[in-house]
Design an enzyme around this catalytic site. Structure first.
Site, PDB file in Angstrom:
ATOM      1  N   GLY A   1      30.304  48.569  40.124  1.00 53.15           N
ATOM      2  CA  GLY A   1      30.781  49.581  38.685  1.00 53.15           C
ATOM      3  C   GLY A   1      30.178  50.619  37.787  1.00 53.15           C
ATOM      4  O   GLY A   1      29.226  49.963  37.089  1.00 53.15           O
TER       5      GLY A   1
ATOM      6  N   LEU B   1      31.238  49.809  33.926  1.00 50.57           N
ATOM      7  CA  LEU B   1      30.484  47.859  33.694  1.00 50.57           C
ATOM      8  C   LEU B   1      29.544  47.109  34.391  1.00 50.57           C
ATOM      9  O   LEU B   1      28.261  46.342  33.251  1.00 50.57           O
ATOM     10  CB  LEU B   1      32.334  47.286  33.135  1.00 50.57           C
ATOM     11  CG  LEU B   1      31.246  46.189  32.297  1.00 50.57           C
ATOM     12  CD1 LEU B   1      30.856  46.695  31.250  1.00 50.57           C
ATOM     13  CD2 LEU B   1      32.713  44.982  31.988  1.00 50.57           C
TER      14      LEU B   1
ATOM     15  N   ILE C   1      36.677  39.775  46.647  1.00 44.55           N
ATOM     16  CA  ILE C   1      37.074  38.886  46.026  1.00 44.55           C
ATOM     17  C   ILE C   1      38.794  39.124  46.321  1.00 44.55           C
ATOM     18  O   ILE C   1      39.679  37.849  45.899  1.00 44.55           O
ATOM     19  CB  ILE C   1      37.794  39.799  44.289  1.00 44.55           C
ATOM     20  CG1 ILE C   1      38.210  40.652  44.318  1.00 44.55           C
ATOM     21  CG2 ILE C   1      36.478  39.689  43.868  1.00 44.55           C
ATOM     22  CD1 ILE C   1      38.804  41.415  42.767  1.00 44.55           C
TER      23      ILE C   1
ATOM     24  N   ALA D   1      38.057  45.285  40.270  1.00 40.61           N
ATOM     25  CA  ALA D   1      39.426  45.424  39.119  1.00 40.61           C
ATOM     26  C   ALA D   1      39.977  47.405  40.038  1.00 40.61           C
ATOM     27  O   ALA D   1      38.900  48.341  40.126  1.00 40.61           O
ATOM     28  CB  ALA D   1      40.018  46.057  37.941  1.00 40.61           C
TER      29      ALA D   1
ATOM     30  N   THR E   1      41.690  50.480  38.517  1.00 41.55           N
ATOM     31  CA  THR E   1      41.705  50.735  37.405  1.00 41.55           C
ATOM     32  C   THR E   1      42.470  52.110  37.578  1.00 41.55           C
ATOM     33  O   THR E   1      42.166  52.872  37.335  1.00 41.55           O
ATOM     34  CB  THR E   1      40.380  51.128  36.863  1.00 41.55           C
ATOM     35  OG1 THR E   1      39.554  51.827  37.952  1.00 41.55           O
ATOM     36  CG2 THR E   1      39.670  50.168  36.815  1.00 41.55           C
TER      37      THR E   1
ATOM     38  N   ASP F   1      43.667  46.770  27.444  1.00 42.13           N
ATOM     39  CA  ASP F   1      45.167  47.736  26.245  1.00 42.13           C
ATOM     40  C   ASP F   1      46.226  47.657  26.869  1.00 42.13           C
ATOM     41  O   ASP F   1      47.313  47.901  26.434  1.00 42.13           O
ATOM     42  CB  ASP F   1      44.486  48.457  24.598  1.00 42.13           C
ATOM     43  CG  ASP F   1      44.418  49.397  26.238  1.00 42.13           C
ATOM     44  OD1 ASP F   1      43.245  49.819  27.387  1.00 42.13           O
ATOM     45  OD2 ASP F   1      44.132  51.184  25.417  1.00 42.13           O
TER      46      ASP F   1
ATOM     47  N   TYR G   1      49.679  49.485  36.435  1.00 44.25           N
ATOM     48  CA  TYR G   1      47.845  49.064  36.143  1.00 44.25           C
ATOM     49  C   TYR G   1      48.077  48.577  35.736  1.00 44.25           C
ATOM     50  O   TYR G   1      47.760  46.583  35.797  1.00 44.25           O
ATOM     51  CB  TYR G   1      46.993  50.793  35.809  1.00 44.25           C
ATOM     52  CG  TYR G   1      45.968  49.727  35.299  1.00 44.25           C
ATOM     53  CD1 TYR G   1      45.263  48.549  36.309  1.00 44.25           C
ATOM     54  CD2 TYR G   1      46.035  50.291  33.940  1.00 44.25           C
ATOM     55  CE1 TYR G   1      43.773  48.736  35.294  1.00 44.25           C
ATOM     56  CE2 TYR G   1      44.851  49.632  32.949  1.00 44.25           C
ATOM     57  CZ  TYR G   1      43.441  49.403  34.098  1.00 44.25           C
ATOM     58  OH  TYR G   1      42.346  48.536  33.342  1.00 44.25           O
TER      59      TYR G   1
END
Length: 287
Positions: free
Chosen positions: A13, A15, A41, A64, A66, A106, A129
């Site tokens: 992905g 990152l 996972i 994740a 997202t 955040d 989310y």
């Protein structure tokens, strides 16, 4: 850190690709980048086989769900990936004595008042989310002491799909755009975040386990962000500011989610780049 084994889940992905770039620049050889099949996972058999084979010192979880608006229609799948998946990794890290670095958001905050958000502030997410990411944080803390949770925001880079690349594409196709002006946060260059993740692993500061906020420094609205993208890239088009109410989405979003980075700066002696300086680097990398 050169002789440490590091498993990167969600390794292909955005990152994950940033981590790959930074680790190559630093000549680090111990990272194993796992896609969502090889590093599922949610599959306990796959995870056990991986941990037994690799015996990792560190695990970085970039995996994740997202898609913020889509999550409102797929809450069960979102919760599985963001909460159960995080719990699975935490339990295997505990069993195999590995340290976990987990990426959060955040969006665990309501973000309805214009004050900098600290790690100790009450988390009250307003969308699926955010709720599932907060659940994931709580699961990790329940099972594993040796963890770092990094909350970040508005992630972009030269890799994968993100706001910067979308704006550059639209800017080449259109003469005008309307962008939301009343949601304020901080863009985060994925390459900067990747560098900080590797710095944390290298620090050896086991007394510093816990939750940290990391984004670039400064703040802006989505409108300001878009204007900066077009200005830096030399893209000529008209950009109009509009309120959130003029662009309804399935998921509600925080109106102000600027995070206080004092804790991570002082604990790890970090200097964090200003968001616009990092945006210049990214646009140069894309071009």
């Amino acid at each position: 850190m050169s002789n440490k084994k590091i498993l990167v889940f969600g390794g292909v992905g955005q990152l994950g690709q940033c981590l790959s770039k930074v680790s190559e620049e630093r000549n680090l050889s111990g990272l194993v980048f796992l896609d969502e099949i090889a590093g599922n996972i949610l599959d306990l058999d796959i995870l056990r086989a991986l941990f037994q084979k690799e015996s990792p010192d560190f695990v970085i979880n970039c995996a994740a769900y997202t898609a913020v608006d889509k999550a409102e229609d797929e809450p069960e799948l979102c919760e599985k990936i963001n909460s159960l998946g995080a719990a699975n990794l935490a339990q295997f890290c505990a069993e195999f004595k590995a340290t976990l670095i987990h990426i959060s958001t955040d969006f665990v905050f309501e973000g309805n008042v214009p004050v900098l958000l600290k790690e100790t502030d009450v988390a009250a997410p307003i969308n699926v989310y955010g709720k599932t990411k907060l659940q994931g944080e709580l699961e990790i803390a329940k099972y594993l002491e040796a963890h770092y949770i990094l909350r970040t925001s508005w992630l972009y880079s030269e890799f994968a799909g993100n706001f910067v690349k979308t704006m550059l594409k639209l800017g080449a196709e259109r003469e005008e755009l309307s962008i939301i002006v009343d949601q304020v946060g901080t863009p985060t260059y994925g390459v900067d975040l990747a560098a900080v993740i590797l710095d944390l692993l290298d620090s050896g500061q086991t007394a510093a386990y816990g939750t940290y906020h990391y984004s670039n420094d400064g703040l802006c609205s989505w409108y300001d962000f878009a204007k900066a993208i077009f200005e830096i890239s030399g893209t000529k088009l008209k950009v109009y500011p509009i309120p959130t109410s003029a662009y309804p989405t399935k998921a509600r979003r925080p109106s102000f989610s600027v995070m206080d980075k004092t804790k991570i700066k002082t604990t790890f002696n970090l200097e964090i780049p200003y968001w616009r300086d990092s945006l210049v680097k990214c646009i140069h990398a894309i071009k």
